[in-house]
Design an enzyme around this catalytic site. Structure first.
Site, PDB file in Angstrom:
ATOM      1  N   GLY A 147      -9.400  -4.130  10.361  1.00  0.00           N
ATOM      2  CA  GLY A 147      -8.254  -3.647  10.886  1.00  0.00           C
ATOM      3  C   GLY A 147      -7.841  -3.682  12.314  1.00  0.00           C
ATOM      4  N   ARG A 148      -8.324  -2.689  13.087  1.00  0.00           N
ATOM      5  CA  ARG A 148      -7.950  -2.329  14.482  1.00  0.00           C
ATOM      6  C   ARG A 148      -8.659  -3.546  15.133  1.00  0.00           C
ATOM      7  NH1 ARG A 148     -11.269   2.967  15.807  1.00  0.00           N
ATOM      8  NH2 ARG A 148     -12.748   2.242  14.153  1.00  0.00           N
ATOM      9  N   ASP A 182     -15.624  -0.732  11.842  1.00  0.00           N
ATOM     10  CA  ASP A 182     -16.224  -1.180  13.023  1.00  0.00           C
ATOM     11  C   ASP A 182     -16.525  -2.733  13.276  1.00  0.00           C
ATOM     12  OD1 ASP A 182     -16.192   1.380  14.100  1.00  0.00           O
ATOM     13  OD2 ASP A 182     -18.636   1.739  13.983  1.00  0.00           O
ATOM     14  N   LYS A 187      -8.321   2.106  -1.199  1.00  0.00           N
ATOM     15  CA  LYS A 187      -8.705   2.131   0.286  1.00  0.00           C
ATOM     16  C   LYS A 187      -9.096   3.792   0.360  1.00  0.00           C
ATOM     17  CE  LYS A 187      -9.759   1.241   4.429  1.00  0.00           C
ATOM     18  NZ  LYS A 187      -8.752   1.478   5.453  1.00  0.00           N
ATOM     19  N   CYS A 233      -6.475   7.764   4.580  1.00  0.00           N
ATOM     20  CA  CYS A 233      -5.864   7.733   6.041  1.00  0.00           C
ATOM     21  C   CYS A 233      -6.361   9.243   6.257  1.00  0.00           C
ATOM     22  CB  CYS A 233      -4.655   7.823   5.866  1.00  0.00           C
ATOM     23  SG  CYS A 233      -3.425   8.170   7.510  1.00  0.00           S
ATOM     24  N   GLN A 291       0.965  -1.125  -0.138  1.00  0.00           N
ATOM     25  CA  GLN A 291      -0.070   0.084   0.149  1.00  0.00           C
ATOM     26  C   GLN A 291       0.916   1.229   0.177  1.00  0.00           C
ATOM     27  OE1 GLN A 291      -2.444   1.650   3.530  1.00  0.00           O
ATOM     28  NE2 GLN A 291      -4.126   0.641   2.411  1.00  0.00           N
TER      29      GLN A 291
END
Length: 312
Positions: free
Chosen positions: A210-211, A188, A123, A84, A54
């Site tokens: 991701g998170r 989420d 993205k 981002c 990326q």
């Protein structure tokens, strides 16, 4: 996922069933100037495939050159980060900032597509703010210049990571008869049940997590098990948490060297042992140590002390 999705982190995610991974995002300017940190981020390994590199940046020509450089590392695809939201990226004309200049985004994407023989994906977010949710236009125009898939985070840049992700516009884009490329949803998704429900409700081709995977790479196997069986997979035991944390830690030391590997692993301990009694004290002990032997000793102690503890 900067400073998170490095090879040691990707290793434990791959061991737990992730289907596709991306490197940390890499500055186009850093790549074309041979900056050591940017070049190191090009490290990919055969066991990680399929994997994408990326890249991000604000200058079209730099992105074109960076695409060519990244392609030489032989990933499976090139991904452009237009999502981002952080200040030192977006306020320098890169990342989500390009949502304020769709014409430039299209030109940049076209340049990247033309500079590589690999598939290019993107993205991005819903828009810059609530009054400029322009991702519908973005999807059509980027498809026209050759991207092969689009991942959409269900927030605007102004939201950062606050509030709830809104996937309704993602579904609208997927339903657009002009859109033929795969559309992936992001934002989420932190459980197998939610992944299953949202993929069905919002009709996406896939889900990016991701998170929720930070310190919990088991989420990938749990999601896949639920999709395949409709049943919940039991969470990891304390012993498994320790051993995967240890693997992550040792891979970090192996790849980065002892000093940097120990330092950069410190951000992960709180997530690996979240929910344990005295988890804050455990994390504080681990981040205070500076030797591999000492850290492994504490990990052994955690495994022995909490072997009978169930973490929900």
């Amino acid at each position: 996922m900067e400073d998170v999705s490095d090879p040691p982190f990707r290793y434990v995610c791959k061991q737990n069933g992730v289907d596709l991974m991306y490197t940390e995002f890499i500055s186009s300017e850093g790549l074309i100037r041979d900056a050591a940190k940017s070049i190191q981020k090009l490290d990919i390994f055969e066991y990680e495939r399929p994997i994408g590199i990326q890249i991000f940046g604000s200058n079209i020509e730099s992105m074109r050159e960076a695409s060519a450089v990244a392609s030489k590392a032989n990933p499976d695809l090139i991904d452009i980060n237009y999502g981002c939201p952080v200040k030192n990226v977006a306020c320098k004309g890169a990342g989500a900032s390009l949502l304020q200049d769709i014409d430039k985004m299209v030109k940049m994407t076209k340049a990247v597509v033309e500079a590589t023989h690999l598939p290019v994906t993107v993205k991005t977010r819903l828009g810059w703010d609530d009054s400029t949710k322009n991702v519908y236009e973005v999807a059509e125009r980027l498809q026209e210049v050759g991207i092969k898939a689009l991942t959409i985070h269900g927030r605007t840049r102004s939201q950062m990571y606050k509030g709830e992700a809104d996937w309704r516009l993602i579904r609208d884009i997927k339903r657009n008869p002009n859109i033929e490329i795969p559309i992936f949803g992001n934002g989420d998704v932190d459980s197998a049940e939610k992944a299953f429900a949202w993929r069905k409700e919002f009709e996406v081709d896939g889900i990016m997590i991701g998170r929720a995977s930070i310190g919990y790479p088991w989420i990938f196997r749990e999601v896949k098990h639920f999709f395949n069986t409709g049943e919940f997979l039991p969470g990891p035991t304390i012993s498994e948490r320790v051993e995967v944390c240890r693997t992550h830690f040792m891979k970090s030391v192996e790849w980065k060297g002892e000093k940097v590997g120990i330092f950069e692993m410190r951000r992960h301990y709180a997530n690996y042992f979240k929910g344990l009694p005295n988890s804050k004290d455990l994390r504080n002990r681990l981040v205070s140590l500076n030797s591999v032997v000492e850290i492994n000793h504490v990990l052994d102690e955690i495994s022995e002390t909490y072997s009978e503890v169930l973490v929900g």
